[in-house]
Design a protein around this motif. Structure first.
Motif, PDB file in Angstrom:
ATOM      1  N   ILE A 151       8.185 -16.330   8.114  1.00 59.53           N
ATOM      2  CA  ILE A 151       6.891 -16.807   8.635  1.00 59.53           C
ATOM      3  C   ILE A 151       7.066 -17.301  10.067  1.00 59.53           C
ATOM      4  O   ILE A 151       8.034 -18.000  10.387  1.00 59.53           O
ATOM      5  CB  ILE A 151       6.308 -17.934   7.747  1.00 59.53           C
ATOM      6  N   ASN A 152       6.117 -16.926  10.902  1.00 59.96           N
ATOM      7  CA  ASN A 152       6.101 -17.406  12.276  1.00 59.96           C
ATOM      8  C   ASN A 152       5.303 -18.725  12.320  1.00 59.96           C
ATOM      9  O   ASN A 152       4.137 -18.749  12.713  1.00 59.96           O
ATOM     10  CB  ASN A 152       5.443 -16.346  13.160  1.00 59.96           C
ATOM     11  N   TYR A 153       5.935 -19.810  11.881  1.00 63.84           N
ATOM     12  CA  TYR A 153       5.236 -21.094  11.829  1.00 63.84           C
ATOM     13  C   TYR A 153       4.818 -21.532  13.221  1.00 63.84           C
ATOM     14  O   TYR A 153       5.591 -21.418  14.171  1.00 63.84           O
ATOM     15  CB  TYR A 153       6.152 -22.182  11.264  1.00 63.84           C
ATOM     16  N   ARG A 154       3.636 -22.062  13.300  1.00 62.26           N
ATOM     17  CA  ARG A 154       3.220 -22.612  14.600  1.00 62.26           C
ATOM     18  C   ARG A 154       3.960 -23.924  14.865  1.00 62.26           C
ATOM     19  O   ARG A 154       4.396 -24.193  15.973  1.00 62.26           O
ATOM     20  CB  ARG A 154       1.699 -22.824  14.588  1.00 62.26           C
ATOM     21  N   PHE A 155       4.081 -24.733  13.822  1.00 59.46           N
ATOM     22  CA  PHE A 155       4.841 -25.978  13.944  1.00 59.46           C
ATOM     23  C   PHE A 155       6.107 -25.869  13.100  1.00 59.46           C
ATOM     24  O   PHE A 155       6.024 -25.677  11.887  1.00 59.46           O
ATOM     25  CB  PHE A 155       4.020 -27.179  13.456  1.00 59.46           C
ATOM     26  N   THR A 232      15.651  -6.156  13.272  1.00 62.69           N
ATOM     27  CA  THR A 232      14.389  -6.860  13.500  1.00 62.69           C
ATOM     28  C   THR A 232      14.226  -8.017  12.534  1.00 62.69           C
ATOM     29  O   THR A 232      14.445  -7.853  11.334  1.00 62.69           O
ATOM     30  CB  THR A 232      13.206  -5.880  13.291  1.00 62.69           C
ATOM     31  N   LEU A 233      13.831  -9.145  13.099  1.00 64.33           N
ATOM     32  CA  LEU A 233      13.365 -10.256  12.263  1.00 64.33           C
ATOM     33  C   LEU A 233      11.856 -10.259  12.392  1.00 64.33           C
ATOM     34  O   LEU A 233      11.326 -10.513  13.481  1.00 64.33           O
ATOM     35  CB  LEU A 233      13.975 -11.570  12.769  1.00 64.33           C
ATOM     36  N   ARG A 234      11.165  -9.908  11.316  1.00 60.39           N
ATOM     37  CA  ARG A 234       9.696  -9.796  11.381  1.00 60.39           C
ATOM     38  C   ARG A 234       9.077 -11.048  10.775  1.00 60.39           C
ATOM     39  O   ARG A 234       9.223 -11.317   9.579  1.00 60.39           O
ATOM     40  CB  ARG A 234       9.250  -8.524  10.649  1.00 60.39           C
ATOM     41  N   LEU A 235       8.386 -11.808  11.613  1.00 62.03           N
ATOM     42  CA  LEU A 235       7.795 -13.080  11.167  1.00 62.03           C
ATOM     43  C   LEU A 235       6.281 -12.948  11.146  1.00 62.03           C
ATOM     44  O   LEU A 235       5.675 -12.529  12.144  1.00 62.03           O
ATOM     45  CB  LEU A 235       8.220 -14.212  12.108  1.00 62.03           C
ATOM     46  N   TRP A 236       5.674 -13.322  10.027  1.00 69.91           N
ATOM     47  CA  TRP A 236       4.227 -13.125   9.853  1.00 69.91           C
ATOM     48  C   TRP A 236       3.441 -14.351  10.275  1.00 69.91           C
ATOM     49  O   TRP A 236       3.801 -15.475   9.943  1.00 69.91           O
ATOM     50  CB  TRP A 236       3.915 -12.801   8.390  1.00 69.91           C
TER      51      TRP A 236
END
Ligand code: RUG
Length: 822
Positions: A151-155, A232-236
């Motif tokens: 997950i591409n966390y915002r925080f 690739t590291l794919r962050l959602w």
């Protein structure tokens, strides 16, 4: 898969002049600044863009190669990837660090200063997330076709500060500065369903009336060492499925029109700040499903692009590793797609799942084993709950029944659904059981841990499926954890054992063994000791800056850095420091070396005792550091906001590594490996990977103390009263009484009561029982320090004996025993 030798080291062909040209181009054309206006931050961004460009080009080539070779790919699903800063590490991996240093120098800037401008992405809590990052590095270095999904966390994990010694938390909006690494891939976005209900249409299940959110992928290139492979590291990132409702926008109801979007965006907003303790919140379940569903849809689409629509060969091409139970919902998700969308019958779908999935267990702590209320899963993912029931029914009535015919008690024990203990209680879904039933292999993360997984956590599963439960001992990447963070040590190793081709220990850490021959060599010891001292001088400056405390590089630097948890027993370290202080007050001329005790740790915001321990350490530090009577013989520092980039500065400077968990509680630990690799001596219990570290370095080169797993079990069985230990050990009693007295925190005399109560009212983590043995182990450390030749021999032996603990070895083990890829 073999490396494409013809193109190997494409990046290395760049010389410093070309790099400088590219940096200038990005300054002007990407950032819009003139060279004269640019500061280190702009140079950092421009150089990162140069490296990103290289990375993207190599990703494309890696993808083409993989498509041609049609090899099996591994997908590493993890809610956390604690990657740390990327620029310096990427430069090292690509073999252009020195060229970049030269390029920057020619432009009039210092690369080391530039690297400090990178924000440290804190997309993980601790060991589990950092392990995932080391594994991505190794997968790439070993040229294995791999994707990381997260997950591409915002925080990220909160920023920690101290106020009056107490932990404060503030949000870490890490992407707000600038993050050139992630590349948005709108073409690969996914649409995910939630809630709704299940109906039957033409004999098939239909999941309807759902709410939908979008998953937008951000790709981070993962470089490997000495290879052109870039994975690739794919962050959602979650987004609202529908854009603006334009009519309400026109009417000026802007906030209303965006309300759906804000809810959807919430999903990837924050990383839950719990380590070894699940949050149990609806949003957390949604996070888990969100990233799992996006990832499974994405990897199926890739399979179809490469192999066509027929999924018969799916399991041959796809291996999915579940990092803990956090992505366990992937099992019913893949079942759902196979059955409801691909028309595959239940038994075949289950056997595909079992070929594809494998699960890593990272903990035995009962409170850390995830369970979700059945009602909650039914509400959020109604079709998945049905499928879990189907899996459970098949498992209990076919497989358990075949093993233990007619044994309903066994069925109750092994059921994926746990019945409530009390009437009116909730039925819970045991995610660990779901993961075991849905996988072909389950691994623990160190030999001791894996044997406990077999004997105490899943004994019945082990009886049913004797080959399913295996061990893969954790490891760390020597690229980040020596080459990058301790460059002087890396050079000394190079000049001693060579660095070219086969000799390169960065690719084969077992080569370090050759350093053992130099452990006794006075000239080598001198160089090794000088490097440690240089690292300590540099680190002392960091301490001065962050804590405003002067520490001497001639003192023993004794370090405990890890999450704050009672089982890791920072409180044991604290009690001992308090005792040392008292000893010095009684006799200020005591013949002891100077010692600095260094801590770094974040506590989960809701974990009261853990926060009390931080507060107590800080208060003791304040008292000790300002007491002239003890003549600087003792200092205590608690570094705020511990994170990967700080670990990179602390570990090379450490003399002593504290690995003192209650035996049986720390699954593995990876900090223990990093410290020993950098020449620190371990004081530790026979827990986690400490056991294997002791085997590798030999009993004379490690300070093992305390109860063993068996002794812990026996003591609990016999019954244990902490008051007995307290009353029989005068020094221990005195420090606990001091802690309880309020003297260290006069404005809040009961501040440390939760800690004192946990010690005297049960002492579940057996801190008091192990106290004397711990104190004795420290006395031995001091004796060894007083004999420098012995100390450096021991330190060198530790470094040289860490070959086993490379994450390359761990990944090779996974590839062979679990993924069938080697
Ligand atoms: O606590 C464990 C560590 O012992 C281990 O080294 C690390 C990586 O395997 O994982 C840690 N861990 C376990 N973090 N979270 C959990 C339970 O969810």
């Amino acid at each position: 898969m073999s490396v494409n030798k013809t193109e190997q080291y494409a990046a290395k062909k760049l010389d410093s002049e070309q790099l400088a040209e590219n940096i200038k181009r990005h300054l002007q054309q990407s950032l819009g600044v003139d060279q004269e206006e640019a500061g280190p931050a702009e140079y950092w961004e421009a150089l990162s863009l140069v490296v990103r460009e290289l990375g993207l080009d190599l990703i494309r080539k890696t993808r083409h190669k993989e498509r041609d070779e049609k090899a099996r790919r591994v997908y590493y699903l993890s809610l956390e990837f604690l990657v740390g800063r990327l620029l310096g590490n990427n430069l090292h991996n690509l073999g252009i660090y020195h060229q970049a240093e030269e390029a920057m120098a020619n432009l009039g800037v210092n690369l080391t200063d530039v690297l400090e401008h990178e924000t440290d992405p804190a997309l993980g809590n601790g060991g589990l997330g950092r392990l995932a990052a080391c594994f991505m590095d190794s997968l790439t270095t070993l040229d294995l076709p791999a994707f990381g999904y997260g997950i591409n966390y915002r925080f990220g994990l909160f920023k920690q500060g101290f106020a009056g010694g107490k932990q404060t938390e503030s949000p870490d909006a890490w992407r707000e500065e600038s993050c050139p690494w992630g590349i948005e891939r709108p073409k690969r976005k996914q649409r995910i369903k939630l809630y709704g209900r299940v109906t039957e249409r033409a004999g098939k299940a239909a999941w309807e009336d759902t709410q939908e959110i979008l998953g937008m992928p951000w790709d981070v290139p993962v470089t490997g060492y000495g290879t052109d492979t870039v994975n690739t590291l794919r962050l959602w990132e979650s987004r609202a499925a529908e854009g603006f409702d334009l009519s309400s926008f026109d009417e000026g109801r802007y906030h209303e029109s965006r309300s759906g979007e804000i809810q959807a965006e919430n999903v990837s907003q924050v990383l839950y700040p719990n380590d070894n303790h699940p949050a149990g919140k609806e949003l957390r379940l949604i996070q888990q499903y969100f990233f799992v569903a996006c990832s499974i849809a994405d990897l199926i689409a890739r399979y179809k692009r490469e192999n066509g629509d027929n999924l018969d060969g799916f399991a041959e091409k796809v291996a999915i590793q579940l990092n803990d139970t956090h992505p366990a919902i992937a099992v019913p998700e893949l079942m759902r797609i196979l059955m409801d969308e691909e028309d595959i019958v239940f038994t075949k779908a289950l056997s595909i799942c079992r070929e594809v999935f494998a699960y890593t267990n990272h903990t035995l702590l009962p409170e850390a084993l995830e369970k979700w209320p059945q009602n909650l899963i039914t509400k959020v993912l109604p079709r998945h709950m049905q499928i879990i029931h189907m899996i459970n029914y098949h498992f209990l009535h076919t497989e358990v029944e075949a093993q233990w015919p007619g044994d309903n008690n066994m069925k109750r024990r092994l059921s994926i659904i746990e019945e409530p203990e009390r009437p009116g209680g909730q039925q819970m879904v045991r995610m660990a059981y779901l993961s075991v039933v849905g996988s072909h292999k389950v691994n623990g993360v160190a030999a001791l841990h894996s044997s406990l997984v077999k004997s105490s956590l899943f004994p019945e599963f082990n009886e049913m499926w004797p080959d399913k439960l295996v061990n893969v001992t954790n490891g760390v990447t020597p690229r980040r954890w020596v080459d990058y963070c301790n460059p002087e040590l890396a050079s000394l190793i190079d000049e001693t054992i060579g660095k070219d081709g086969e000799a390169d220990w960065r690719k084969d850490l077992t080569r370090l063994d050759a350093i053992n021959a130099y452990a006794d060599d006075p000239a080598f010891q001198k160089k090794f000791a000088a490097i440690k001292r240089n690292n300590k001088v540099r680190f002392a400056a960091v301490v001065k800056e962050l804590c405003n405390v002067e520490i001497s590089p001639d003192a023993i630097f004794d370090v405990q850095i890890k999450r704050l948890h009672e089982y890791k027993r920072q409180q044991l370290n604290l009690l001992h420091i308090m005792a040392l202080y008292r000893r010095l007050l009684e006799n200020p001329d005591l013949d002891v070396p100077q010692r600095v005790f260094i801590f770094g740790a974040k506590a989960a915001p809701g974990y009261k005792v853990a926060k009390t321990i931080i507060h107590a350490i800080n208060r003791v530090a304040e008292r000790v550091n300002n007491d002239r009577r003890i003549k600087d013989k003792l200092k205590v520092v608690f570094l705020p906001n511990y994170r990967v980039s700080l670990a990179e500065k602390i570990i090379p400077a450490a003399d002593v590594s504290e690995q003192i968990s209650t035996a049986g509680f720390e699954a593995s630990g990876t900090g223990n490996m990093k410290f020993a690799l950098n020449g620190a001596l371990t004081v530790g219990t026979l827990d986690g990977a400490n056991v294997e570290i002791a085997e590798e370095v030999g009993d004379d080169n490690i300070f093992i103390f305390g109860l063993t797993v068996e002794e812990v079990a026996e003591l609990r069985h016999r019954g244990y009263n902490p008051e007995d230990v307290y009353n029989s050990n005068a020094e221990l009693k005195a420090v606990i009484d001091w802690l309880a007295s309020g003297d260290l925190c006069p404005e809040e005399p009961d501040a440390f009561r939760p800690l004192v109560d946990s010690l005297l009212g049960g002492d579940y983590f057996l801190t008091l029982v192990d106290y004397q043995a711990y104190s004795d182990a420290h006395d031995k450390i001091v004796e060894t320090w007083k004999k420098p030749e012995l100390w450096w021999k021991t330190a060198i032996t530790n470094s040289a004996s860490m070959g086993k603990f490379s994450s390359d070895r761990s990944i090779t083990d996974y590839a062979k025993t679990i993924w069938n890829m080697a």
